[in-house]
Design a protein around this motif. Sequence first.
Motif: not given
Length: 524
Positions: A30, A121, A272, A411, A511
């Motif tokens: 992340d 993304q 993210e 994500h 993540d």
Amino acid sequence: MTIDKPTKKGDKVKTGESAVEVVRYDQGVDEAVDIVAGHDDTEQLDPKETRRLRKKIDRVILPLLFAVYLLQFMDKNTIGASAVLGIIEDNHLSADEFNTLSSAFYIGYLVFAYPHSWALQRFPVAKYLAANIFLWSVLLGLQCVCTSFGGLFVLRFLLGGSEGCSTNALMLVMSMFYDRTEAGQRIGWTLQGNGVSQIIAGFLAFGVAHSSSTKKPAPWQLLLIIYVGLTLCTAVCLFVFFPDSPVKARFLSPEEKFTAVKRIESNQSGTETKVWKPEQAKEAVKDVKTWLFFLFALISNLQNGIFTQYALIIQSFGFNDVETMALNIPTGVAQILSIGLSTMMLRRFPNSRCYLAALFFGPSVLGVILLMALPWGNRVGLLCSYYVLNVGGAPSWVMVVSWVAVTTSGHTKKLAVNAIFLVGYALGQTLCTQFWRAQYKPRNYVPYSIMLASYAGDYVLLFLLRYLLSKENKRRDALPESIAHDDYGYVEKVDSSGQVTRQKVPKAMLDLTDGQNLAFRYAL
């Protein structure tokens, strides 16, 4: 803590009695990991400070997202108002061609759903969204110079493609800045822009309808020009003020960024990561809940052809063009009130998205039945039935959009699930306009019957989703404490000398997908 050699991404190592996740820093953790690293794991947030910060975030994010949804709804539904303002005559459209123009928007939405997820993304979320909104305004303005079906079809297709990123971006941003209940409320508040847009669009169309059709621009062109100006202003404001993530929010101090990340830790989904992970996309495709949400989006949006046809439907009750524009305004009020009520109920009952969505479908079912059953001469009763129908669908959609946003972590997986969900949305919207054919008018029994059947499908999917997610939560609750309740893992970094260091961080910063992270619990 140091080790002799790096482990592979996703490796589990034993620390005492627990199996903990270890992820290499360069393999996609992340973006907020450096913000939370070095802080005490047991550090508690000041409730007053978190409330103050939440309000500060609200003041920046919510007005801009509200404006995006207000304009998106106005822009994509200009075709409905334009139907009685001259676009059909000026472009020599048949009834079927007009319906196809509505579908063209969602065909574009469908085609660009996956590319938008990939781009959201890879690129800064706010800047990418602002660029697409700028493109909306250009495509909207170009429709003014069209004189045929072909030109309008191409522009409507591209308009749908550019607008297709907005809901995905909304779901992404809400999960970055808010906890699960807050995200549900704020998605509802944002989507109230749809209701407000119907009020504003109604007044604008009412005013434009009084302009002389013998002058240039024609009334429908004038309406488009007004929307172009509003959309351009919104794109500029979004580019300048909207944050890409809590980590990059310029209006937050370093301490506030830490608090913003820490306060959503319970989501177990982080903020993210900019690394696209194919294995997470594959997990999204294999996850049964992904396809149940997809089916819900497809089936529930079979009901929405009525909102493209709204001007023609109200006009068919016996009202003239000017009256038709004004009489659509109360539908916006109905949506605002019903969405507001549903978000208040969600705050009171946080794990009730399924039940609230089912409850608010009730008025829509009643409205459709009344539209089919009331005598055709009862134009006031038919109009009120149309208003009742508008009380229901919007809050139910809000509940499910917020549900999708908070039931996935990882994500890449989150973006993939969002894309599949929005493909279902676009398919439903593409198909729904094709049921409203000239031979079914004025009573429209066939499209109304299809709407009723779709409501039945919605109820089945809602309760099936809740059953499956609740069952999985109970399974995880029954697992040993060391397996299902460890909220921390490790990030490994390799320094310039080749030394590997391992740092303890919340699992949300690794993540991990909801399938990998057994500490994740599904919202209901």
